[in-house]
Design a protein around this motif. Structure first.
Motif, PDB file in Angstrom:
ATOM      1  N   PHE A 186      -6.439 -15.954  60.374  1.00 57.86           N
ATOM      2  CA  PHE A 186      -6.628 -17.329  59.902  1.00 57.86           C
ATOM      3  C   PHE A 186      -5.662 -18.290  60.584  1.00 57.86           C
ATOM      4  O   PHE A 186      -5.952 -19.488  60.701  1.00 57.86           O
ATOM      5  CB  PHE A 186      -6.503 -17.414  58.375  1.00 57.86           C
ATOM      6  CG  PHE A 186      -5.099 -17.371  57.836  1.00 57.86           C
ATOM      7  CD1 PHE A 186      -4.324 -18.523  57.782  1.00 57.86           C
ATOM      8  CD2 PHE A 186      -4.553 -16.189  57.353  1.00 57.86           C
ATOM      9  CE1 PHE A 186      -3.035 -18.499  57.270  1.00 57.86           C
ATOM     10  CE2 PHE A 186      -3.273 -16.143  56.848  1.00 57.86           C
ATOM     11  CZ  PHE A 186      -2.513 -17.299  56.811  1.00 57.86           C
ATOM     12  N   ILE A 187      -4.498 -17.787  61.045  1.00 58.36           N
ATOM     13  CA  ILE A 187      -3.535 -18.666  61.724  1.00 58.36           C
ATOM     14  C   ILE A 187      -4.096 -19.117  63.065  1.00 58.36           C
ATOM     15  O   ILE A 187      -4.025 -20.300  63.426  1.00 58.36           O
ATOM     16  CB  ILE A 187      -2.180 -17.954  61.898  1.00 58.36           C
ATOM     17  CG1 ILE A 187      -1.575 -17.620  60.526  1.00 58.36           C
ATOM     18  CG2 ILE A 187      -1.220 -18.829  62.705  1.00 58.36           C
ATOM     19  CD1 ILE A 187      -0.272 -16.854  60.591  1.00 58.36           C
ATOM     20  N   ALA A 188      -4.667 -18.168  63.824  1.00 58.32           N
ATOM     21  CA  ALA A 188      -5.297 -18.533  65.099  1.00 58.32           C
ATOM     22  C   ALA A 188      -6.468 -19.479  64.865  1.00 58.32           C
ATOM     23  O   ALA A 188      -6.659 -20.455  65.605  1.00 58.32           O
ATOM     24  CB  ALA A 188      -5.764 -17.270  65.816  1.00 58.32           C
ATOM     25  N   ASP A 189      -7.246 -19.210  63.818  1.00 62.82           N
ATOM     26  CA  ASP A 189      -8.384 -20.071  63.513  1.00 62.82           C
ATOM     27  C   ASP A 189      -7.923 -21.477  63.137  1.00 62.82           C
ATOM     28  O   ASP A 189      -8.566 -22.472  63.485  1.00 62.82           O
ATOM     29  CB  ASP A 189      -9.199 -19.451  62.376  1.00 62.82           C
ATOM     30  CG  ASP A 189     -10.587 -20.049  62.272  1.00 62.82           C
ATOM     31  OD1 ASP A 189     -11.329 -19.989  63.272  1.00 62.82           O
ATOM     32  OD2 ASP A 189     -10.922 -20.593  61.205  1.00 62.82           O
ATOM     33  N   ARG A 190      -6.789 -21.563  62.439  1.00 62.37           N
ATOM     34  CA  ARG A 190      -6.252 -22.875  62.051  1.00 62.37           C
ATOM     35  C   ARG A 190      -5.837 -23.664  63.285  1.00 62.37           C
ATOM     36  O   ARG A 190      -6.136 -24.864  63.395  1.00 62.37           O
ATOM     37  CB  ARG A 190      -5.065 -22.690  61.111  1.00 62.37           C
ATOM     38  CG  ARG A 190      -4.271 -23.959  60.824  1.00 62.37           C
ATOM     39  CD  ARG A 190      -3.367 -23.782  59.632  1.00 62.37           C
ATOM     40  NE  ARG A 190      -4.145 -23.689  58.419  1.00 62.37           N
ATOM     41  CZ  ARG A 190      -3.855 -22.899  57.391  1.00 62.37           C
ATOM     42  NH1 ARG A 190      -2.792 -22.123  57.443  1.00 62.37           N
ATOM     43  NH2 ARG A 190      -4.623 -22.879  56.325  1.00 62.37           N
ATOM     44  N   MET A 191      -5.124 -23.029  64.203  1.00 59.35           N
ATOM     45  CA  MET A 191      -4.694 -23.719  65.424  1.00 59.35           C
ATOM     46  C   MET A 191      -5.899 -24.214  66.224  1.00 59.35           C
ATOM     47  O   MET A 191      -5.926 -25.355  66.702  1.00 59.35           O
ATOM     48  CB  MET A 191      -3.833 -22.782  66.282  1.00 59.35           C
ATOM     49  CG  MET A 191      -2.541 -22.370  65.647  1.00 59.35           C
ATOM     50  SD  MET A 191      -1.453 -23.788  65.368  1.00 59.35           S
ATOM     51  CE  MET A 191      -0.150 -23.011  64.403  1.00 59.35           C
ATOM     52  N   ALA A 192      -6.898 -23.350  66.356  1.00 55.27           N
ATOM     53  CA  ALA A 192      -8.098 -23.746  67.104  1.00 55.27           C
ATOM     54  C   ALA A 192      -8.829 -24.885  66.399  1.00 55.27           C
ATOM     55  O   ALA A 192      -9.347 -25.809  67.042  1.00 55.27           O
ATOM     56  CB  ALA A 192      -9.018 -22.540  67.263  1.00 55.27           C
ATOM     57  N   SER A 193      -8.865 -24.848  65.070  1.00 53.48           N
ATOM     58  CA  SER A 193      -9.552 -25.895  64.306  1.00 53.48           C
ATOM     59  C   SER A 193      -8.868 -27.245  64.466  1.00 53.48           C
ATOM     60  O   SER A 193      -9.529 -28.282  64.621  1.00 53.48           O
ATOM     61  CB  SER A 193      -9.605 -25.508  62.823  1.00 53.48           C
ATOM     62  OG  SER A 193     -10.338 -24.308  62.630  1.00 53.48           O
ATOM     63  N   ILE A 194      -7.522 -27.259  64.435  1.00 51.13           N
ATOM     64  CA  ILE A 194      -6.803 -28.522  64.603  1.00 51.13           C
ATOM     65  C   ILE A 194      -7.066 -29.105  65.982  1.00 51.13           C
ATOM     66  O   ILE A 194      -7.362 -30.303  66.135  1.00 51.13           O
ATOM     67  CB  ILE A 194      -5.288 -28.311  64.397  1.00 51.13           C
ATOM     68  CG1 ILE A 194      -4.995 -27.795  62.992  1.00 51.13           C
ATOM     69  CG2 ILE A 194      -4.538 -29.621  64.627  1.00 51.13           C
ATOM     70  CD1 ILE A 194      -3.554 -27.374  62.788  1.00 51.13           C
ATOM     71  N   LEU A 195      -6.985 -28.253  67.010  1.00 52.68           N
ATOM     72  CA  LEU A 195      -7.205 -28.735  68.376  1.00 52.68           C
ATOM     73  C   LEU A 195      -8.631 -29.239  68.569  1.00 52.68           C
ATOM     74  O   LEU A 195      -8.859 -30.236  69.261  1.00 52.68           O
ATOM     75  CB  LEU A 195      -6.897 -27.614  69.373  1.00 52.68           C
ATOM     76  CG  LEU A 195      -5.410 -27.278  69.550  1.00 52.68           C
ATOM     77  CD1 LEU A 195      -5.240 -25.999  70.348  1.00 52.68           C
ATOM     78  CD2 LEU A 195      -4.666 -28.432  70.210  1.00 52.68           C
ATOM     79  N   TYR A 243       1.294 -21.012  57.262  1.00 57.76           N
ATOM     80  CA  TYR A 243       1.197 -19.583  56.959  1.00 57.76           C
ATOM     81  C   TYR A 243       0.508 -19.282  55.635  1.00 57.76           C
ATOM     82  O   TYR A 243       0.543 -18.150  55.170  1.00 57.76           O
ATOM     83  CB  TYR A 243       2.601 -18.966  56.991  1.00 57.76           C
ATOM     84  CG  TYR A 243       3.309 -19.237  58.300  1.00 57.76           C
ATOM     85  CD1 TYR A 243       2.979 -18.515  59.440  1.00 57.76           C
ATOM     86  CD2 TYR A 243       4.261 -20.246  58.411  1.00 57.76           C
ATOM     87  CE1 TYR A 243       3.599 -18.774  60.649  1.00 57.76           C
ATOM     88  CE2 TYR A 243       4.882 -20.517  59.612  1.00 57.76           C
ATOM     89  CZ  TYR A 243       4.552 -19.778  60.730  1.00 57.76           C
ATOM     90  OH  TYR A 243       5.161 -20.041  61.932  1.00 57.76           O
ATOM     91  N   LEU A 244      -0.107 -20.287  55.015  1.00 55.61           N
ATOM     92  CA  LEU A 244      -0.935 -20.062  53.836  1.00 55.61           C
ATOM     93  C   LEU A 244      -2.396 -20.260  54.222  1.00 55.61           C
ATOM     94  O   LEU A 244      -2.755 -21.280  54.806  1.00 55.61           O
ATOM     95  CB  LEU A 244      -0.572 -21.037  52.716  1.00 55.61           C
ATOM     96  CG  LEU A 244       0.752 -20.806  51.992  1.00 55.61           C
ATOM     97  CD1 LEU A 244       0.952 -21.871  50.931  1.00 55.61           C
ATOM     98  CD2 LEU A 244       0.798 -19.425  51.364  1.00 55.61           C
ATOM     99  N   GLN A 245      -3.228 -19.312  53.878  1.00 55.51           N
ATOM    100  CA  GLN A 245      -4.629 -19.419  54.279  1.00 55.51           C
ATOM    101  C   GLN A 245      -5.343 -20.532  53.534  1.00 55.51           C
ATOM    102  O   GLN A 245      -6.136 -21.288  54.112  1.00 55.51           O
ATOM    103  CB  GLN A 245      -5.354 -18.089  54.046  1.00 55.51           C
ATOM    104  CG  GLN A 245      -6.772 -18.068  54.575  1.00 55.51           C
ATOM    105  CD  GLN A 245      -7.358 -16.672  54.611  1.00 55.51           C
ATOM    106  OE1 GLN A 245      -6.742 -15.718  54.155  1.00 55.51           O
ATOM    107  NE2 GLN A 245      -8.552 -16.528  55.155  1.00 55.51           N
ATOM    108  N   THR A 246      -5.049 -20.663  52.243  1.00 58.34           N
ATOM    109  CA  THR A 246      -5.678 -21.699  51.408  1.00 58.34           C
ATOM    110  C   THR A 246      -4.616 -22.363  50.542  1.00 58.34           C
ATOM    111  O   THR A 246      -3.516 -21.811  50.369  1.00 58.34           O
ATOM    112  CB  THR A 246      -6.760 -21.083  50.500  1.00 58.34           C
ATOM    113  OG1 THR A 246      -6.156 -20.066  49.684  1.00 58.34           O
ATOM    114  CG2 THR A 246      -7.891 -20.481  51.326  1.00 58.34           C
ATOM    115  N   PRO A 247      -4.893 -23.523  49.964  1.00 57.31           N
ATOM    116  CA  PRO A 247      -3.922 -24.180  49.070  1.00 57.31           C
ATOM    117  C   PRO A 247      -3.760 -23.420  47.751  1.00 57.31           C
ATOM    118  O   PRO A 247      -4.340 -23.764  46.728  1.00 57.31           O
ATOM    119  CB  PRO A 247      -4.533 -25.566  48.847  1.00 57.31           C
ATOM    120  CG  PRO A 247      -5.480 -25.762  49.955  1.00 57.31           C
ATOM    121  CD  PRO A 247      -6.029 -24.406  50.265  1.00 57.31           C
ATOM    122  N   THR A 248      -2.983 -22.386  47.785  1.00 61.80           N
ATOM    123  CA  THR A 248      -2.702 -21.585  46.589  1.00 61.80           C
ATOM    124  C   THR A 248      -1.221 -21.256  46.551  1.00 61.80           C
ATOM    125  O   THR A 248      -0.546 -21.261  47.579  1.00 61.80           O
ATOM    126  CB  THR A 248      -3.496 -20.266  46.582  1.00 61.80           C
ATOM    127  OG1 THR A 248      -3.214 -19.549  47.791  1.00 61.80           O
ATOM    128  CG2 THR A 248      -4.990 -20.506  46.479  1.00 61.80           C
TER     129      THR A 248
END
Length: 737
Positions: free
Chosen positions: A434-443, A516-521
């Motif tokens: 999910f961290i890699a996916d987050r970076m790609a999503s922001i870019l 480093y959190l996948q979702t707001p929890t």
């Protein structure tokens, strides 16, 4: 008016006869020791590097319980010296230090909080054993720390309660805390090790120890604390530096462990950087170490290969100089290397084999990446994000130092610094998909197209990681197609270790920067820590006989409790919001904390000058100022000159402190039992620190709504008798006995 020590401060009090001086000294000591433990324990026991405000919470609990039990014996030896001696002994013994250092691995099995070097076991019973062992060891450390601060709370409670001038006494308390803050900051700037910290602590503690035969044991314990703190810092290394942020240990790389580079740099006892010699001469002379397949195609060379004619190169998270060295090898005319830690820059200058920071083409900037983005006026062909991971949080927030570098707003600002045809290359050790996916999503959001992505494996050319490329991708693809060896290597990496991207992970923003959190929890570990805090409170209640005190908790205690909770949350929110506009450096944190303390002094002055100021008007101004900050975007001031920016941002974020300070001192000056009132305030601050985790769900801004709500509750719980009490003025000054 003279001060009778036997009646005012107790028969077991051995501190200065001048109560004002004693309040100042114990305030310096308390704040300094608090910062010392937060810094040192979170360094050597890494679980607290991820949950650093846990130590802050425990310190508040100890001080609060001390104020509540201020009539009981101070017991400096039993409750401060012996627990501190035992705590440092555990860190000094290599075997126990290793066990405590592995608590983070034991608790990493929970899986919802990303921790470096996590150890995930499949066997349920084994996982349960590690979890219980980790929690028990953490609880043991919390018990030791809370006991250390109880005597300081008792001293502070007694002295303030005995002082005939409340405003002056509390002002001295705040001023002492301010001095304690900057004293520790100064030692951090000078890169002083823990043994120096403990010597300074011992100096202030000397004023409160009993002299004579009975005091010999206390002095022996203090000497043992200093000796063992020195032993705890000894390691087989080339150099150990305690920077303003972290502990840095430089060692020669081990051939047996197959470590890359000539030197290896660890941060807080975790591998962090390798100082690499990737010069053509060195690579060709060691064909057994460096494969010909990757020659000239290391992760540091790649950003510059992807641009056809790079003339300017910006590196954020430049570390010891690997990226800058690549820029020199590619004959880049303008290289800007931004690194937040001055000690890492110093090590790079002295030990990097290619000496990149000595080159006239390299401009080294000691700053936070986000702060540099805000003030930079230049344009760059290539912007490279190094492997930024701070491994730690600040002492006051849940956000790690690097969180604001990877938000959508930060990358939008970085994009604005690109020259026509420029590219951004972002390297990251994505420990979970999910961290890699987050970076790609922001870019993809910032550049309106999917980035190129591949994973570079570990080798003698570097530690590797996931690489994201955005910007002028048409030119980037041409560069790859024209370099057949590079194209084949990328294809091999993508086939060997593909990076699955769904573009569905929530992106990080300045309001929710938690990479480093996948979702707001709220992570499970935070709930477990809250449970341990409850058990710690029960333990303290039984051990220190607090049942009767809490059963007599009055409306005025709730008033001070809510004031404390709101104050701590407001201070946390100030640091978080200021980090966006000013950068997340130690200077910013120290300035904001100092600004808060200075504003309290200003509030005390205003309360003394305007004793008849209606509290209802003050409360309205207080709550409105909190709500104003909720709607105000401080990042709009990021482009101001630095001094102007500090004044504007610092003034706006600390404005509510003036009004809350007036409310506090007006109530505190007339309340009966100032020691228990202060204790309730500190317990409230403890709860406020624990409520920081709410920001995982609500975001940073919403914290201000909690602050406004808590201040409103403090208004509702203010006893009418306090409002009717005349505000004291013209109090006599205590004489020195």
């Amino acid at each position: 008016m003279s001060v009778d020590q036997g009646k005012s401060t107790g028969a077991d009090y051995y501190g200065p006869a001048n109560i004002t001086l004693a309040i100042f000294l114990v305030s310096v000591l308390g704040l300094f020791l608090e910062m010392l433990l937060i810094r040192w324990i979170s360094t050597e026991i890494r679980i607290f590097a991820y949950l650093q405000n846990t130590i802050l919470v425990v310190c508040f609990l100890g001080l609060g319980i001390g104020c509540f039990t201020s009539k009981k014996p101070v017991a400096l030896r039993k409750l401060l010296l012996i627990p501190l001696f035992f705590l440092i002994l555990l860190i000094a013994i290599p075997q126990t230090k290793e066990v405590l250092g592995n608590i983070s691995q034991m608790l990493s099995n929970l899986g919802d909080l990303v921790i470096w070097h996590s150890v995930i076991v499949s066997n349920l019973w084994e996982a349960l054993f590690y979890l219980i062992a980790g929690l028990l060891l953490t609880f043991l450390l919390m018990v030791l720390i809370v006991d250390i601060f109880i005597p300081l709370g008792r001293l502070l409670g007694r002295l303030i309660d005995a002082h005939p001038q409340t405003i002056w006494a509390y002002s001295v308390n705040v001023a002492g805390s301010l001095i304690g803050t900057w004293l520790f900051v100064l030692l951090s700037v000078l890169h002083q090790p823990p043994v120096i910290w403990l010597i300074v602590m011992a100096f202030f503690l000397f004023f409160f120890l009993e002299w004579g035969n009975k005091g010999k044991i206390d002095f022996a314990l203090l000497l043992g604390i200093i000796i063992f703190s020195w032993l705890a810092s000894q390691e087989n290394s080339l150099e150990i530096l305690w920077s303003p942020y972290q502990k840095l240990v430089l060692k020669e790389s081990s051939c047996q462990k197959k470590e890359a580079g000539k030197f290896n740099l660890t941060v807080n006892n975790t591998n962090y950087q390798a100082l690499l010699d990737l010069s053509e001469k060195n690579v060709k002379s060691h064909p057994n170490k460096f494969s010909s397949e990757m020659m000239g195609l290391s992760q540091y060379d790649i950003p510059l290969i992807l641009h056809p004619r790079p003339q300017s190169f910006l590196v954020v998270g430049a570390g010891s100089g690997n990226d800058a060295a690549a820029g020199i090898r590619h004959n880049i005319k303008k290289i800007t290397a931004v690194e937040i830690d001055p000690a890492i820059i110093s090590l790079g200058r002295r030990y990097h084999p290619e000496k990149p920071y000595d080159s006239p083409t390299v401009q080294v900037v000691n700053d936070d990446a986000r702060s540099f983005f805000a003030t930079c006026q230049g344009k760059y062909d290539v912007i490279s994000f190094g492997l930024l991971d701070s491994h730690t949080t600040t002492a006051m927030t849940n956000a790690r130092l690097d969180h604001y570098v990877y938000t959508r707003e930060s990358l939008e600002r970085a994009k604005s610094l690109l020259a026509p045809g420029g590219i951004i290359v972002l390297s990251f050790e994505a420990q979970k998909p999910f961290i890699a996916d987050r970076m790609a999503s922001i870019l993809s959001e910032v550049f309106q197209e999917y980035p190129l992505c591949f994973c570079i494996p570990y080798s003698n050319y570097g530690w590797g990681g996931v690489i994201f490329i955005a910007g002028d991708l048409i030119t980037v693809r041409k560069q790859i197609d024209n370099n057949k060896r590079f194209a084949a290597l990328i294809e091999k990496w993508q086939n060997t270790k593909p990076v699955p991207l769904t573009y569905t992970t929530k992106v990080t923003t300045d309001d929710w920067p938690y990479i480093y959190l996948q979702t707001p929890t709220i992570p499970i570990l935070y709930y477990l820590l809250a449970g341990m805090m409850f058990l710690l409170l029960i333990r303290c209640g039984k051990y220190f006989s607090l049942k009767q005190l809490f059963s007599e908790w009055r409306l005025s205690h709730w008033h001070f409790f809510f004031l404390g909770a709101a104050f701590l949350l407001l201070e946390v929110q100030n640091i978080s919001k200021a980090a966006v506009a000013l950068g997340n450096t130690w200077e910013v944190n120290a300035v904001i904390v100092s600004g808060v303390l200075v504003m309290i002094l200003v509030a005390n002055f205003l309360a003394a000058i305007f004793p008849k100021l209606p509290l209802k008007v003050t409360y309205v101004a207080l709550i409105l100022s909190c709500l104003t900050l909720y709607f105000l975007d401080l990042s709009r001031f990021a482009f101001l000159p630095y001094f102007s920016k500090v004044v504007v941002v610092g003034g706006l974020t600390t404005l509510p402190i003036v009004f809350s300070g007036i409310v506090f001192i007006r109530s505190f000056a007339v309340v009966v039992g100032k020691d228990t009132a202060l204790g309730a305030n500190l317990i409230g601050a403890l709860v406020g620190a624990m409520l920081q985790s709410v920001t995982f769900i609500t975001g940073i801004k919403a914290l201000l709504l909690f602050v406004a709500g808590l201040y409103f509750l403090s208004m509702l719980t203010q006893p009418p008798t306090l409002l009717k009490q005349p505000f004291p003025k013209g109090e006599p000054t205590p004489q020195i006995t």
